[in-house]
Design a protein around this motif. Structure first.
Motif, PDB file in Angstrom:
ATOM      1  N   LEU A  90       0.813  -1.219   0.000  1.00  0.00           N
ATOM      2  CA  LEU A  90       0.000   0.000   0.000  1.00  0.00           C
ATOM      3  C   LEU A  90       0.842   1.263   0.000  1.00  0.00           C
ATOM      4  CD1 LEU A  90      -2.918  -0.558   2.536  1.00  0.00           C
ATOM      5  CD2 LEU A  90      -3.115  -0.234   0.070  1.00  0.00           C
ATOM      6  N   ARG A  91       0.392   2.226  -0.781  1.00  0.00           N
ATOM      7  CA  ARG A  91       0.932   3.573  -0.665  1.00  0.00           C
ATOM      8  C   ARG A  91       0.323   4.241   0.564  1.00  0.00           C
ATOM      9  NH1 ARG A  91      -0.763   4.045  -6.653  1.00  0.00           N
ATOM     10  NH2 ARG A  91       1.081   3.312  -7.796  1.00  0.00           N
ATOM     11  N   SER A  92       0.922   5.332   0.983  1.00  0.00           N
ATOM     12  CA  SER A  92       0.432   6.068   2.151  1.00  0.00           C
ATOM     13  C   SER A  92      -1.025   6.469   1.960  1.00  0.00           C
ATOM     14  CB  SER A  92       1.294   7.315   2.371  1.00  0.00           C
ATOM     15  OG  SER A  92       0.802   8.065   3.458  1.00  0.00           O
ATOM     16  N   GLY A  93      -1.834   6.202   2.979  1.00  0.00           N
ATOM     17  CA  GLY A  93      -3.240   6.582   2.934  1.00  0.00           C
ATOM     18  C   GLY A  93      -4.145   5.551   2.314  1.00  0.00           C
ATOM     19  N   GLY A  94      -3.577   4.425   1.848  1.00  0.00           N
ATOM     20  CA  GLY A  94      -4.374   3.399   1.196  1.00  0.00           C
ATOM     21  C   GLY A  94      -5.106   2.513   2.189  1.00  0.00           C
ATOM     22  N   THR A  95      -6.032   1.696   1.654  1.00  0.00           N
ATOM     23  CA  THR A  95      -6.834   0.781   2.470  1.00  0.00           C
ATOM     24  C   THR A  95      -6.557  -0.656   2.067  1.00  0.00           C
ATOM     25  OG1 THR A  95      -8.622   2.408   2.672  1.00  0.00           O
ATOM     26  CG2 THR A  95      -9.180   0.105   3.117  1.00  0.00           C
ATOM     27  N   ALA A  96      -6.308  -1.518   3.077  1.00  0.00           N
ATOM     28  CA  ALA A  96      -6.169  -2.949   2.840  1.00  0.00           C
ATOM     29  C   ALA A  96      -7.339  -3.662   3.501  1.00  0.00           C
ATOM     30  CB  ALA A  96      -4.848  -3.473   3.397  1.00  0.00           C
ATOM     31  N   LEU A  97      -7.959  -4.585   2.787  1.00  0.00           N
ATOM     32  CA  LEU A  97      -9.196  -5.209   3.250  1.00  0.00           C
ATOM     33  C   LEU A  97      -9.131  -6.711   3.040  1.00  0.00           C
ATOM     34  CD1 LEU A  97     -12.752  -3.884   2.437  1.00  0.00           C
ATOM     35  CD2 LEU A  97     -12.142  -6.238   1.845  1.00  0.00           C
ATOM     36  N   SER A  98      -9.548  -7.460   4.050  1.00  0.00           N
ATOM     37  CA  SER A  98      -9.618  -8.913   3.963  1.00  0.00           C
ATOM     38  C   SER A  98     -11.063  -9.367   4.116  1.00  0.00           C
ATOM     39  CB  SER A  98      -8.778  -9.562   5.074  1.00  0.00           C
ATOM     40  OG  SER A  98      -9.058 -10.948   5.175  1.00  0.00           O
ATOM     41  N   THR A  99     -11.481 -10.304   3.261  1.00  0.00           N
ATOM     42  CA  THR A  99     -12.805 -10.894   3.425  1.00  0.00           C
ATOM     43  C   THR A  99     -12.760 -12.199   4.205  1.00  0.00           C
ATOM     44  OG1 THR A  99     -12.618 -12.096   1.317  1.00  0.00           O
ATOM     45  CG2 THR A  99     -13.623  -9.884   1.248  1.00  0.00           C
ATOM     46  N   ARG A 100     -11.560 -12.625   4.630  1.00  0.00           N
ATOM     47  CA  ARG A 100     -11.402 -13.901   5.332  1.00  0.00           C
ATOM     48  C   ARG A 100     -10.975 -13.708   6.785  1.00  0.00           C
ATOM     49  NH1 ARG A 100     -10.617 -18.127   1.712  1.00  0.00           N
ATOM     50  NH2 ARG A 100     -11.023 -19.432   3.531  1.00  0.00           N
ATOM     51  N   GLY A 101     -11.076 -12.482   7.293  1.00  0.00           N
ATOM     52  CA  GLY A 101     -10.720 -12.225   8.683  1.00  0.00           C
ATOM     53  C   GLY A 101      -9.238 -12.320   8.964  1.00  0.00           C
ATOM     54  N   ALA A 102      -8.406 -12.086   7.931  1.00  0.00           N
ATOM     55  CA  ALA A 102      -6.961 -12.289   8.070  1.00  0.00           C
ATOM     56  C   ALA A 102      -6.205 -11.054   8.524  1.00  0.00           C
ATOM     57  CB  ALA A 102      -6.378 -12.764   6.732  1.00  0.00           C
ATOM     58  N   ALA A 103      -6.864  -9.894   8.591  1.00  0.00           N
ATOM     59  CA  ALA A 103      -6.163  -8.664   8.955  1.00  0.00           C
ATOM     60  C   ALA A 103      -5.969  -8.577  10.467  1.00  0.00           C
ATOM     61  CB  ALA A 103      -6.935  -7.448   8.460  1.00  0.00           C
ATOM     62  N   ALA A 104      -4.715  -8.543  10.900  1.00  0.00           N
ATOM     63  CA  ALA A 104      -4.406  -8.342  12.314  1.00  0.00           C
ATOM     64  C   ALA A 104      -4.660  -6.879  12.677  1.00  0.00           C
ATOM     65  CB  ALA A 104      -2.952  -8.717  12.582  1.00  0.00           C
ATOM     66  N   PRO A 105      -4.810  -6.570  13.964  1.00  0.00           N
ATOM     67  CA  PRO A 105      -5.018  -5.170  14.361  1.00  0.00           C
ATOM     68  C   PRO A 105      -3.937  -4.267  13.787  1.00  0.00           C
ATOM     69  CG  PRO A 105      -5.400  -6.619  16.231  1.00  0.00           C
ATOM     70  CD  PRO A 105      -4.869  -7.483  15.126  1.00  0.00           C
ATOM     71  N   GLY A 106      -4.378  -3.184  13.134  1.00  0.00           N
ATOM     72  CA  GLY A 106      -3.453  -2.242  12.541  1.00  0.00           C
ATOM     73  C   GLY A 106      -3.035  -2.574  11.128  1.00  0.00           C
ATOM     74  N   GLN A 107      -3.365  -3.795  10.653  1.00  0.00           N
ATOM     75  CA  GLN A 107      -2.992  -4.203   9.295  1.00  0.00           C
ATOM     76  C   GLN A 107      -3.975  -3.719   8.247  1.00  0.00           C
ATOM     77  OE1 GLN A 107      -2.566  -8.524   9.251  1.00  0.00           O
ATOM     78  NE2 GLN A 107      -0.432  -8.288   8.643  1.00  0.00           N
ATOM     79  N   GLY A 108      -5.253  -3.706   8.618  1.00  0.00           N
ATOM     80  CA  GLY A 108      -6.271  -3.371   7.636  1.00  0.00           C
ATOM     81  C   GLY A 108      -7.659  -3.637   8.191  1.00  0.00           C
ATOM     82  N   VAL A 109      -8.612  -3.799   7.281  1.00  0.00           N
ATOM     83  CA  VAL A 109     -10.023  -3.950   7.623  1.00  0.00           C
ATOM     84  C   VAL A 109     -10.456  -5.392   7.377  1.00  0.00           C
ATOM     85  CG1 VAL A 109     -12.377  -3.226   7.043  1.00  0.00           C
ATOM     86  CG2 VAL A 109     -10.508  -1.550   7.003  1.00  0.00           C
ATOM     87  N   ASN A 110     -11.119  -6.004   8.352  1.00  0.00           N
ATOM     88  CA  ASN A 110     -11.763  -7.296   8.149  1.00  0.00           C
ATOM     89  C   ASN A 110     -13.213  -7.030   7.746  1.00  0.00           C
ATOM     90  OD1 ASN A 110      -9.684  -9.223   8.702  1.00  0.00           O
ATOM     91  ND2 ASN A 110      -9.827  -8.667  10.862  1.00  0.00           N
ATOM     92  N   PHE A 111     -13.492  -7.281   6.493  1.00  0.00           N
ATOM     93  CA  PHE A 111     -14.779  -6.892   5.902  1.00  0.00           C
ATOM     94  C   PHE A 111     -15.861  -7.912   6.205  1.00  0.00           C
ATOM     95  CE2 PHE A 111     -17.770  -7.482   2.415  1.00  0.00           C
ATOM     96  CZ  PHE A 111     -18.291  -6.209   2.251  1.00  0.00           C
ATOM     97  N   GLN A 112     -17.055  -7.401   6.515  1.00  0.00           N
ATOM     98  CA  GLN A 112     -18.239  -8.237   6.627  1.00  0.00           C
ATOM     99  C   GLN A 112     -19.372  -7.562   5.882  1.00  0.00           C
ATOM    100  OE1 GLN A 112     -18.820  -8.977  10.914  1.00  0.00           O
ATOM    101  NE2 GLN A 112     -18.155 -11.076  10.537  1.00  0.00           N
ATOM    102  N   LEU A 113     -20.040  -8.329   5.054  1.00  0.00           N
ATOM    103  CA  LEU A 113     -21.128  -7.784   4.252  1.00  0.00           C
ATOM    104  C   LEU A 113     -22.336  -7.460   5.117  1.00  0.00           C
ATOM    105  CD1 LEU A 113     -22.578  -7.213   1.520  1.00  0.00           C
ATOM    106  CD2 LEU A 113     -23.173  -9.654   1.478  1.00  0.00           C
TER     107      LEU A 113
END
Length: 305
Positions: A230-253
């Motif tokens: 990711l570049r600065s200010g970007g968003t990282a998103l996981s649909t499998r609950g793989a994002a650790a705290p501070g890594q990104g967003v764990n998405f739920q529909l």
């Protein structure tokens, strides 16, 4: 009515005869023209939600459907008999699914009208994959036209829909897939297709990306490798609950009728189409589910009751 169900968790799906359901107050009874397969269907049959929500047995499988309103229940309702509708039958208790000739749905839940010009067959393939893709896109925005989005696992249903929706908004999609999918992903709007069995994603994204959508990683280490692009200010998103705290967003529909309305409008405008890989009569659903477990699907499987 005919339906495909399991008698207990982890049992083999089978064709069964069940009473035709009746709509309660504020509900509609839908005669199903098409039901779509999602991996979630067999995961539920294996007990994915056991202990979390109530279930009924025989447990009729299936979420996504398209058909026509057959009966309108008593009380307020926004539908009338004959309306073309589509949606996601994910309300509790689990087991009142769509691998069947009929399904009942509250009129104010995840059900929406199918607009003129959108075929029921096309609509049936949309709900879960399409709503997920559309809400992911909303979660990762604002992205300016020309921004780059890395989609990991882009060849599946959600990835295919997301690639199309992002490309329609002039977002440059880098599609990470397994195998040579260049022609198919290019047709869906991807700017670059990376075969992860032959090339590292990092090599293809040397300048970084503005958003990462990871549809496949199940651990923080794998997800973190993509999030690190990711570049600065970007968003990282996981649909499998793989994002650790501070890594990104764990998405739920958060599914809704309003989201279905927006999805139908996007489909009618030609912004998204979930390709149908196969179509079978309802009695072939157990075989199709067994094949789906092995992975590698490149489009939706539909069942015709």
């Amino acid at each position: 009515m005919r339906a495909v169900a399991v008698q207990t968790f982890r049992a083999e799906p089978e064709l069964v005869q069940l009473p035709k359901p009746e709509p309660g107050p504020g509900e509609v009874l839908v005669k199903i023209d098409y039901a779509a397969l999602n991996p979630f269907d067999w995961q539920v049959a294996d007990g994915l939600l056991d202990g979390r929500v109530p279930h009924v047995f025989p447990l009729v499988l299936g979420l996504d459907f398209a058909g026509r309103v057959d009966v309108v229940g008593p009380g307020e309702n926004r539908f009338v008999v004959g309306d073309a509708v589509y949606g996601q039958a994910g309300r509790p208790p689990v087991g009142t699914g769509t691998y069947a000739e009929y399904v009942t749905m509250p009129h104010d839940t995840t059900i929406a009208g199918v607009p003129d010009g959108l075929a029921l067959r096309a609509a049936a393939a949309l709900p879960t994959a399409g709503m997920t893709a559309l809400e992911i896109l909303r979660t990762t925005t604002p992205l300016d036209p020309g921004a780059t989005m890395l989609v990991v696992g882009a060849a599946g249903g959600v990835g295919s829909a997301l690639t199309q929706l992002a490309a329609a908004r002039d977002i440059r999609v880098v599609a990470a897939v397994r195998g040579d999918e260049r022609e198919r992903m290019r047709a869906l709007g991807a700017a670059v297709s990376v075969d992860t069995t032959e090339q590292s994603v990092r090599e293809a994204c040397t300048g970084g990306v503005d958003a990462v959508v990871d549809l496949v990683s199940v651990d923080a280490e794998s997800f973190g490798a993509y999030a690190g692009l990711l570049r600065s200010g970007g968003t990282a998103l996981s649909t499998r609950g793989a994002a650790a705290p501070g890594q990104g967003v764990n998405f739920q529909l958060t599914a809704s009728g309003a989201l279905l309305d927006a999805l139908a409008a996007a489909a009618l405008a030609g912004e998204v189409h979930v390709p149908v890989e196969a179509e079978y009569p309802l009695e072939k659903a157990p075989e199709a589910l067994a094949r789906n477990r092995s992975g590698g699907a490149r489009g939706k499987t539909l069942f015709v009751p």
